[in-house]
Design a protein around this motif. Structure first.
Motif, PDB file in Angstrom:
ATOM      1  N   LEU A  60       0.827  -1.200   0.000  1.00  9.92           N
ATOM      2  CA  LEU A  60       0.000   0.000   0.000  1.00  9.92           C
ATOM      3  C   LEU A  60       0.862   1.251   0.000  1.00  9.92           C
ATOM      4  O   LEU A  60       0.359   2.361  -0.076  1.00  9.92           O
ATOM      5  CB  LEU A  60      -0.920   0.013   1.238  1.00  9.92           C
ATOM      6  N   ASP A  80       1.057  -0.567 -11.329  1.00  3.70           N
ATOM      7  CA  ASP A  80      -0.171  -0.394 -10.529  1.00  3.70           C
ATOM      8  C   ASP A  80      -1.197  -1.485 -10.828  1.00  3.70           C
ATOM      9  O   ASP A  80      -1.837  -2.012  -9.923  1.00  3.70           O
ATOM     10  CB  ASP A  80      -0.781   0.989 -10.807  1.00  3.70           C
ATOM     11  N   SER A  84      -2.465  -4.068  -8.075  1.00  6.04           N
ATOM     12  CA  SER A  84      -3.877  -4.123  -7.691  1.00  6.04           C
ATOM     13  C   SER A  84      -4.377  -5.562  -7.737  1.00  6.04           C
ATOM     14  O   SER A  84      -5.051  -6.034  -6.813  1.00  6.04           O
ATOM     15  CB  SER A  84      -4.727  -3.264  -8.638  1.00  6.04           C
ATOM     16  N   ALA A  85      -4.035  -6.257  -8.837  1.00  5.35           N
ATOM     17  CA  ALA A  85      -4.472  -7.650  -8.980  1.00  5.35           C
ATOM     18  C   ALA A  85      -3.822  -8.523  -7.901  1.00  5.35           C
ATOM     19  O   ALA A  85      -4.461  -9.420  -7.333  1.00  5.35           O
ATOM     20  CB  ALA A  85      -4.107  -8.153 -10.369  1.00  5.35           C
ATOM     21  N   ARG A  87      -2.765  -7.548  -4.864  1.00  2.00           N
ATOM     22  CA  ARG A  87      -3.408  -7.274  -3.568  1.00  2.00           C
ATOM     23  C   ARG A  87      -4.770  -7.971  -3.516  1.00  2.00           C
ATOM     24  O   ARG A  87      -5.152  -8.551  -2.508  1.00  2.00           O
ATOM     25  CB  ARG A  87      -3.630  -5.762  -3.397  1.00  2.00           C
TER      26      ARG A  87
ATOM     27  N   ARG B 316      -8.520   0.764  -3.140  1.00  5.10           N
ATOM     28  CA  ARG B 316      -7.287   0.322  -3.799  1.00  5.10           C
ATOM     29  C   ARG B 316      -6.682  -0.864  -3.064  1.00  5.10           C
ATOM     30  O   ARG B 316      -6.150  -1.772  -3.689  1.00  5.10           O
ATOM     31  CB  ARG B 316      -6.304   1.481  -3.900  1.00  5.10           C
ATOM     32  N   ALA B 317      -6.773  -0.866  -1.717  1.00  4.12           N
ATOM     33  CA  ALA B 317      -6.272  -2.008  -0.957  1.00  4.12           C
ATOM     34  C   ALA B 317      -7.033  -3.284  -1.341  1.00  4.12           C
ATOM     35  O   ALA B 317      -6.468  -4.372  -1.386  1.00  4.12           O
ATOM     36  CB  ALA B 317      -6.417  -1.743   0.540  1.00  4.12           C
ATOM     37  N   GLY B 319      -8.081  -4.016  -4.171  1.00  3.14           N
ATOM     38  CA  GLY B 319      -7.730  -4.480  -5.510  1.00  3.14           C
ATOM     39  C   GLY B 319      -8.304  -3.669  -6.642  1.00  3.14           C
ATOM     40  O   GLY B 319      -8.214  -4.079  -7.799  1.00  3.14           O
ATOM     41  N   THR B 320      -8.916  -2.524  -6.330  1.00  2.00           N
ATOM     42  CA  THR B 320      -9.453  -1.691  -7.416  1.00  2.00           C
ATOM     43  C   THR B 320      -8.306  -0.972  -8.103  1.00  2.00           C
ATOM     44  O   THR B 320      -7.563  -0.240  -7.456  1.00  2.00           O
ATOM     45  CB  THR B 320     -10.428  -0.634  -6.846  1.00  2.00           C
ATOM     46  N   GLN B 407      -0.440   7.456  -2.619  1.00  2.00           N
ATOM     47  CA  GLN B 407      -0.336   6.029  -2.309  1.00  2.00           C
ATOM     48  C   GLN B 407      -1.530   5.624  -1.444  1.00  2.00           C
ATOM     49  O   GLN B 407      -2.000   6.424  -0.629  1.00  2.00           O
ATOM     50  CB  GLN B 407       0.966   5.759  -1.530  1.00  2.00           C
ATOM     51  N   PRO B 408      -2.032   4.396  -1.596  1.00  2.00           N
ATOM     52  CA  PRO B 408      -3.173   3.963  -0.774  1.00  2.00           C
ATOM     53  C   PRO B 408      -2.935   4.166   0.724  1.00  2.00           C
ATOM     54  O   PRO B 408      -3.841   4.549   1.458  1.00  2.00           O
ATOM     55  CB  PRO B 408      -3.312   2.479  -1.115  1.00  2.00           C
ATOM     56  N   ALA B 409      -1.694   3.951   1.154  1.00  2.00           N
ATOM     57  CA  ALA B 409      -1.416   4.096   2.588  1.00  2.00           C
ATOM     58  C   ALA B 409      -1.639   5.528   3.051  1.00  2.00           C
ATOM     59  O   ALA B 409      -2.140   5.767   4.163  1.00  2.00           O
ATOM     60  CB  ALA B 409       0.030   3.684   2.869  1.00  2.00           C
TER      61      ALA B 409
END
Lengths: 239, 416
Positions: A60, A80, A84-85, A87, B316-317, B319-320, B407-409
């Motif tokens: 993340l 990215d 994403s896939a 994660r 996003r975490a 998986g999007t 970033q997602p974080a």
């Protein structure tokens, strides 16, 4: 539990934040191996780097230096789309504040990560129904998450994290927003599912009672591992 | 599908905020619908009455300068082949009627008073004066195969069998002190420079704002005899459908290359100027409305995206992919614009219906107060909604980029 190839390996992992133009180190040279099926607790006071480490392991965030290998694959080389896939298929996340999507029902929240996988509608729905059954919320499927208690919300989050059958589940302070009894129930559920589903569980906590649910407790202070009961602690780079 | 579903639900998430944005967009579009419908009806009725008030859909003349110099001095503009032109159009299903006209200037005298007049002459069967006062700006007072020449204040409608009679403007009649049944003497210059005089019986007085001081009408045959003309200077063509104007004009130009054909668009200079002014006005209003909508939607989207920063991290975490989140935010903008646009059209059309039931909107035309119905164009659906969809997408562009640039974080660290 195979000890040959670690599921996760971090090599010289560093994370520094830029706060008001000042360099603020969060993690300093973390060397860590986590094996498949383990239940690992990251313990430490606020600001010790637990969440930063979880975020890096969960792809993340980007490290300032160092590498994270997931079964020997360097995740920093993924774009990215691939991340994403990756994660989506390999990881499940459980957050302190549950992070459910308020415009989706309980069922839809659990289903959401599965929508990004190539599953038939029937298989998806069966898997969601099965997970809700396991976390004891089958009768709440159509309800909005905003109408649930904190403990129920975290159960939904656990179902969502495990519905995709990930190899790794990352939980950041999963009981911090819950009362002690509910927290214990949640840890019991996570432990049970870890054993049933075989997913590796890494969670952060500052509560020793919660940490006791882990096979292994790694202690962090000021961004450094100060204790790790396995031999990996010996590889820790100390200044 | 999942992205569309989320986007759709998200726009109704902050109900009060979305409602305020939608209300502003709806009111703007509804206002545009009513304003456009008012102008559309006003200009449509102006156009139809212009065509049927002495112009026709097409005119054919022998020389191009007839329309500059020959209308009231027609002696050197005889349309020699007018018979052939009329014959060629006789069986054309698009053509309603073809008829000649002429005109002359003269001195009108009655007793001790005299006045300069412009006299226009059409066949009696093609002249029409309304006996009712029409306060609605619509085509209800028009007859498709006749020229409407004004409101008949006194006297009788034209009789196709009667000749040698005159319709005099009411103001001119007051100056001369005459009434229907009285006689006026007209004196006109002839082609060779001589003067001709003749008594005309007044059949009726008409009112037409701006015209009834200077104008008079008589029948075509009498005018031709009086001015010693052998061929008409111009032919008027009335069509069943206005849309055929260019087609018929093109065919006539090919068939009669020695003649000159002008369409109503070319002849109705005043209509063209007013229409151009109103079209520009409407375009400016539309542009302002789109800018205001863009600002409103952009503000709404920026706020909505900012409030959900942690959610972008969560998505996003889970998986999007980042592009899917961009699409989701853009869709929210497009849906918000689309919902606002469609609802605005609905409210606008409903308001137009209510206004029409109450008698239309008032409009001052010269000395008359008219009622104008609100009749929006069907194409407005595209004109209003399509730019709103684009505006919605534009408004969401920056917020969409905002949603995925961190970033997602970092997003997950944001407070809910």
């Amino acid at each position: 539990m195979s000890r040959s190839t670690p599921l996760i390996q971090t090599i010289g992992l560093k994370k520094h934040y830029q706060l008001d133009k000042a360099d603020s180190p969060a993690l300093e040279g973390i060397q860590l191996k986590i094996f498949s099926g383990e239940r690992v607790a990251l313990m430490g006071p606020s600001g010790s780097g637990k969440s930063s480490l979880l975020n890096l392991i969960g792809c993340l965030d980007l490290p300032t230096a160092g590498q994270i290998l997931y079964q020997d694959v360097d995740t920093s080389l993924m774009n990215d789309k691939k991340l994403s896939a990756f994660r989506n298929k390999s990881m499940g996340f459980i957050f302190q504040s549950f992070n459910l999507i308020p415009v989706l029902s309980v069922f839809e929240n659990v289903e959401y990560p599965l929508l990004w996988q190539n599953l038939s509608s029937g298989e998806r729905k069966a898997r969601v129904a099965g997970m809700l059954e396991k976390v004891g919320l089958a009768s709440f499927a159509r309800r909005s998450p905003e109408l649930l208690s904190g403990g129920q919300r975290q159960r939904v989050a656990i179902a969502r994290a495990l519905a995709g059958k990930p190899r790794l589940v990352l939980a950041d302070e999963p009981t911090a927003a819950l009362d002690q009894k509910t927290g214990r129930d949640i840890m019991e559920l996570m432990t049970q599912l870890n054993e049933e589903e075989g997913a590796t569980l890494v969670f952060s906590t500052h509560d020793p009672l919660v940490a006791q649910w882990a096979h292994r407790i790694i202690r962090l202070v000021d961004g450094k591992i100060v204790s790790d009961p396995t031999e990996t602690a010996n590889e820790q780079v100390r200044p | 599908m999942k992205v569309i579903l989320l986007a759709w639900r998200n726009i109704f998430r902050q109900k009060r905020h979305t409602a305020a944005t939608l209300l502003a967009v709806i009111l703007g579009i509804a206002g545009l619908v009513v304003f456009e419908g008012f102008l559309h009806q006003l200009m449509g009725s102006f156009r139809d009455s212009t065509i049927l008030s002495g112009i026709g859909h097409l005119q054919v003349a022998s020389r191009a300068d007839y329309w500059k110099k020959g209308e009231y001095s027609p002696y050197s503009y005889a349309l020699a082949d007018h018979g052939k032109v009329e014959q060629s159009l006789q069986h054309d299903p698009r053509v309603l009627s073809v008829f000649p006209s002429t005109g002359f200037t003269c001195l009108a005298g009655a007793g001790t008073k005299s006045l300069s007049l412009l006299v226009k002459a059409f066949p009696n069967s093609r002249m029409y004066f309304s006996q009712k006062t029409n306060r609605r700006a619509d085509a209800s007072q028009l007859v498709p195969d006749k020229f409407y020449l004004g409101h008949l204040e006194a006297g009788e409608e034209p009789d196709p069998l009667q000749t040698g009679e005159l319709y005099l403007g009411a103001t001119a009649a007051r100056i001369l002190g005459v009434r229907p049944g009285d006689t006026v003497t007209l004196m006109a210059l002839l082609p060779e420079g001589g003067l001709n005089g003749r008594d005309f019986k007044i059949r009726g007085l008409f009112t037409s704002p701006g015209f009834d001081r200077y104008f008079a009408y008589t029948d075509y045959k009498t005018a031709m005899d009086f001015t010693l003309q052998k061929a008409p200077p111009v032919l008027h063509i009335l069509l069943r459908h206005r849309q055929d104007t260019a087609g018929v004009a093109g065919e006539l130009a090919v068939k009669f290359p020695q003649d000159h054909v002008k369409t109503w668009q070319e002849l109705a200079v005043y209509y063209r100027q007013v229409n151009s002014m109103f079209t520009t006005f409407l375009t400016i209003i539309q542009a302002i409305l789109m800018l205001v909508t863009l600002f409103l939607l952009a503000n709404s989207m920026a706020r909505s995206v900012l409030e959900r920063r942690r959610e972008w991290g969560t998505l996003r975490a889970l998986g999007t992919p980042a592009p899917a989140i961009v699409v989701m935010v853009l869709l929210e903008g497009i849906l918000l614009g689309g919902v606002g646009g469609l609802a605005g059209l609905g409210v606008g059309y409903a308001a137009a219906g209510v206004i029409n039931l109450c008698g239309g909107l008032p409009f001052h035309n010269a000395s008359q107060l008219l009622s104008v119905d609100v009749v929006p164009e069907a194409s407005l659906v595209g004109v209003a909604v399509l730019p709103l969809l684009i505006t919605g997408a534009l408004a969401a562009l920056a917020p969409a980029w905002q949603a995925v640039k961190t970033q997602p974080a970092d997003s997950l660290r944001e407070l809910a």
